[in-house]
Write a protein that holds these residues in place. Structure first.
Motif, PDB file in Angstrom:
ATOM      1  N   ALA A 194     -15.162 -16.542 102.641  1.00 14.47           N
ATOM      2  CA  ALA A 194     -13.737 -16.840 102.784  1.00 14.47           C
ATOM      3  C   ALA A 194     -13.080 -16.998 101.416  1.00 14.47           C
ATOM      4  O   ALA A 194     -11.975 -16.487 101.172  1.00 14.47           O
ATOM      5  CB  ALA A 194     -13.550 -18.111 103.613  1.00 14.47           C
ATOM      6  N   LEU A 195     -13.763 -17.686 100.522  1.00 14.96           N
ATOM      7  CA  LEU A 195     -13.208 -17.890  99.180  1.00 14.96           C
ATOM      8  C   LEU A 195     -13.090 -16.562  98.434  1.00 14.96           C
ATOM      9  O   LEU A 195     -12.102 -16.321  97.735  1.00 14.96           O
ATOM     10  CB  LEU A 195     -14.094 -18.855  98.394  1.00 14.96           C
ATOM     11  CG  LEU A 195     -13.620 -19.179  96.973  1.00 14.96           C
ATOM     12  CD1 LEU A 195     -12.270 -19.881  96.996  1.00 14.96           C
ATOM     13  CD2 LEU A 195     -14.662 -20.027  96.247  1.00 14.96           C
ATOM     14  N   HIS A 196     -14.084 -15.693  98.594  1.00 13.83           N
ATOM     15  CA  HIS A 196     -14.032 -14.373  97.945  1.00 13.83           C
ATOM     16  C   HIS A 196     -12.809 -13.594  98.432  1.00 13.83           C
ATOM     17  O   HIS A 196     -12.075 -12.995  97.626  1.00 13.83           O
ATOM     18  CB  HIS A 196     -15.312 -13.606  98.250  1.00 13.83           C
ATOM     19  CG  HIS A 196     -15.323 -12.209  97.718  1.00 13.83           C
ATOM     20  ND1 HIS A 196     -15.587 -11.901  96.403  1.00 13.83           N
ATOM     21  CD2 HIS A 196     -15.067 -11.022  98.333  1.00 13.83           C
ATOM     22  CE1 HIS A 196     -15.505 -10.607  96.227  1.00 13.83           C
ATOM     23  NE2 HIS A 196     -15.190 -10.034  97.383  1.00 13.83           N
ATOM     24  N   ALA A 197     -12.587 -13.590  99.745  1.00 13.27           N
ATOM     25  CA  ALA A 197     -11.440 -12.854 100.297  1.00 13.27           C
ATOM     26  C   ALA A 197     -10.124 -13.493  99.869  1.00 13.27           C
ATOM     27  O   ALA A 197      -9.150 -12.784  99.570  1.00 13.27           O
ATOM     28  CB  ALA A 197     -11.542 -12.806 101.816  1.00 13.27           C
ATOM     29  N   PRO A 241      -8.114 -23.868  97.088  1.00 13.88           N
ATOM     30  CA  PRO A 241      -8.576 -24.981  97.921  1.00 13.88           C
ATOM     31  C   PRO A 241      -9.284 -26.048  97.091  1.00 13.88           C
ATOM     32  O   PRO A 241     -10.016 -25.735  96.146  1.00 13.88           O
ATOM     33  CB  PRO A 241      -9.542 -24.313  98.906  1.00 13.88           C
ATOM     34  CG  PRO A 241     -10.029 -23.097  98.185  1.00 13.88           C
ATOM     35  CD  PRO A 241      -8.862 -22.620  97.363  1.00 13.88           C
ATOM     36  N   GLU A 242      -9.057 -27.320  97.452  1.00 14.80           N
ATOM     37  CA  GLU A 242      -9.730 -28.410  96.743  1.00 14.80           C
ATOM     38  C   GLU A 242     -11.229 -28.405  97.037  1.00 14.80           C
ATOM     39  O   GLU A 242     -12.043 -28.746  96.177  1.00 14.80           O
ATOM     40  CB  GLU A 242      -9.109 -29.748  97.136  1.00 14.80           C
ATOM     41  CG  GLU A 242      -7.669 -29.917  96.664  1.00 14.80           C
ATOM     42  CD  GLU A 242      -7.124 -31.298  96.966  1.00 14.80           C
ATOM     43  OE1 GLU A 242      -7.923 -32.184  97.317  1.00 14.80           O
ATOM     44  OE2 GLU A 242      -5.907 -31.482  96.846  1.00 14.80           O
ATOM     45  N   THR A 243     -11.586 -28.051  98.261  1.00 19.36           N
ATOM     46  CA  THR A 243     -12.985 -27.937  98.659  1.00 19.36           C
ATOM     47  C   THR A 243     -13.134 -26.686  99.511  1.00 19.36           C
ATOM     48  O   THR A 243     -12.149 -26.013  99.820  1.00 19.36           O
ATOM     49  CB  THR A 243     -13.444 -29.158  99.482  1.00 19.36           C
ATOM     50  OG1 THR A 243     -12.814 -29.118 100.774  1.00 19.36           O
ATOM     51  CG2 THR A 243     -13.078 -30.469  98.779  1.00 19.36           C
ATOM     52  N   ALA A 246     -13.113 -26.275 106.001  1.00 17.83           N
ATOM     53  CA  ALA A 246     -12.150 -25.478 106.758  1.00 17.83           C
ATOM     54  C   ALA A 246     -10.716 -25.984 106.610  1.00 17.83           C
ATOM     55  O   ALA A 246      -9.797 -25.166 106.430  1.00 17.83           O
ATOM     56  CB  ALA A 246     -12.563 -25.434 108.229  1.00 17.83           C
ATOM     57  N   PRO A 247     -10.442 -27.302 106.669  1.00 16.82           N
ATOM     58  CA  PRO A 247      -9.053 -27.756 106.520  1.00 16.82           C
ATOM     59  C   PRO A 247      -8.441 -27.371 105.169  1.00 16.82           C
ATOM     60  O   PRO A 247      -7.285 -26.930 105.111  1.00 16.82           O
ATOM     61  CB  PRO A 247      -9.155 -29.272 106.671  1.00 16.82           C
ATOM     62  CG  PRO A 247     -10.379 -29.490 107.498  1.00 16.82           C
ATOM     63  CD  PRO A 247     -11.340 -28.434 107.046  1.00 16.82           C
ATOM     64  N   ASP A 248      -9.225 -27.514 104.091  1.00 17.82           N
ATOM     65  CA  ASP A 248      -8.695 -27.162 102.768  1.00 17.82           C
ATOM     66  C   ASP A 248      -8.503 -25.652 102.635  1.00 17.82           C
ATOM     67  O   ASP A 248      -7.535 -25.186 102.018  1.00 17.82           O
ATOM     68  CB  ASP A 248      -9.621 -27.665 101.670  1.00 17.82           C
ATOM     69  CG  ASP A 248      -9.487 -29.159 101.426  1.00 17.82           C
ATOM     70  OD1 ASP A 248      -8.532 -29.765 101.967  1.00 17.82           O
ATOM     71  OD2 ASP A 248     -10.340 -29.730 100.722  1.00 17.82           O
ATOM     72  N   MET A 249      -9.413 -24.883 103.208  1.00 21.42           N
ATOM     73  CA  MET A 249      -9.259 -23.435 103.169  1.00 21.42           C
ATOM     74  C   MET A 249      -8.007 -23.012 103.929  1.00 21.42           C
ATOM     75  O   MET A 249      -7.259 -22.140 103.473  1.00 21.42           O
ATOM     76  CB  MET A 249     -10.492 -22.747 103.754  1.00 21.42           C
ATOM     77  CG  MET A 249     -11.719 -22.794 102.864  1.00 21.42           C
ATOM     78  SD  MET A 249     -11.510 -21.930 101.282  1.00 21.42           S
ATOM     79  CE  MET A 249     -11.157 -20.267 101.846  1.00 21.42           C
ATOM     80  N   ARG A 250      -7.768 -23.626 105.087  1.00 19.87           N
ATOM     81  CA  ARG A 250      -6.583 -23.258 105.872  1.00 19.87           C
ATOM     82  C   ARG A 250      -5.305 -23.549 105.103  1.00 19.87           C
ATOM     83  O   ARG A 250      -4.370 -22.755 105.111  1.00 19.87           O
ATOM     84  CB  ARG A 250      -6.578 -24.016 107.203  1.00 19.87           C
ATOM     85  CG  ARG A 250      -7.621 -23.551 108.196  1.00 19.87           C
ATOM     86  CD  ARG A 250      -7.249 -23.981 109.608  1.00 19.87           C
ATOM     87  NE  ARG A 250      -6.971 -25.407 109.691  1.00 19.87           N
ATOM     88  CZ  ARG A 250      -7.875 -26.335 109.956  1.00 19.87           C
ATOM     89  NH1 ARG A 250      -9.141 -25.984 110.146  1.00 19.87           N
ATOM     90  NH2 ARG A 250      -7.537 -27.611 110.029  1.00 19.87           N
TER      91      ARG A 250
END
Length: 287
Positions: A194-197, A241-243, A246-250
């Protein structure tokens, strides 16, 4: 800070001047635009004369001993017989002699050869080998320390690197696709994918932002914006994202979707709507 990288550039220039089949040296990057320091890499290109015209020199790669964006460069990697042009080996031998060498990479970039040489003291040379005739002028933010036949005498117009509408649409399209991938990977609890995308989507946003500001070389995105000391997209920090939870990614994905909005018009609006629905699904699923 370590040895001055300009010494590597000087050694490259001196070698080019005494090598008959090298026509020019183009210095780019921070050194080329006069903003280099002890931490700068040496980003350079050299123009090698036409193989057919210099057949005799090609047989003697050292010659008599008395140095990027769109190029149209000729292929110097393999000659008509499929054999490697011996002058590439001469170039490699020369640059590894400028200082004690840690490692060298010989890379093919389409019709170009890219040599990356890292020296033991930490300095680095990134050298692209062109067909000399590929250049019809000097690109912006570059200098020409060697120009034997005047090919780099005239500056090239910066607008030749401006993206057209099709390219901007492509950047926006790919940004939304990557954003959707990031949401999907978040749903599947694959945080690193997810972070890569997300990073890929943000990189396209930087390109769109640089183009909107009218900066030269917008395809380099954040690099171009920071080199120009221009303002970043307002709110860009919220897209990191801070971490990896899932909540931070969203939150980061939703922030990036908001920044992409102004760059999304016409036939891309339905695409944005589809990806926003995927973001909403991720929020509901992980709530």
């Amino acid at each position: 800070m370590g040895p001055d990288p300009r010494a590597i550039a000087d050694a490259l220039n001196a070698w080019a001047l005494r090598t008959d089949w090298v026509d020019w040296v183009e210095l780019g990057g921070s050194l080329g635009r006069g903003a280099g320091d002890a931490l700068s890499d040496v980003d350079a290109g050299i123009g090698v004369r036409d193989l057919a015209a210099d057949a005799s020199d090609a047989r003697d790669p050292d010659g008599p001993d008395p140095d990027w964006p769109d190029t149209g460069a000729g292929d110097l990697g393999e000659r008509g017989s499929g054999a490697r042009d011996p002058r590439l080996d001469a170039i490699r031998s020369a640059i590894t002699g400028f200082a004690p060498t840690a490692a060298v990479l010989d890379q093919r970039l389409g019709d170009l050869t890219h040599l990356i040489c890292v020296y033991r003291d930490g300095r680095q040379l990134s050298l692209v080998v062109f067909d000399a005739a590929a250049r019809t002028g000097l690109p912006p933010q570059s200098s020409a320390p060697v120009d034997k036949t005047g090919r780099l005498a005239e500056p090239l117009a910066p607008d030749r690197w401006d993206p057209d509408d099709r390219t901007r649409r492509e950047w926006a399209f790919l940004a939304w696709i990557a954003l959707g991938d990031a949401a999907r990977h978040t749903l599947r609890d694959h945080p690193w994918r997810a972070l890569h995308a997300l990073t890929e989507a943000r990189d396209h946003l930087w390109r769109l932002h640089a183009a909107a500001l009218g900066l030269t070389y917008p395809a380099f995105g954040a690099v171009t914006v920071e080199n120009a000391e221009a303002e970043p997209p307002q709110g860009i920090h919220a897209t990191h994202p801070e971490t990896l939870t899932a909540p931070d990614m969203r939150k980061a994905l939703e922030a990036l979707a908001g920044l992409l909005g102004p760059h999304t018009t016409g036939d891309l609006e339905p695409l944005a709507a589809v990806i926003r629905e995927r973001l909403a699904l991720a929020a509901r699923y992980r709530a």
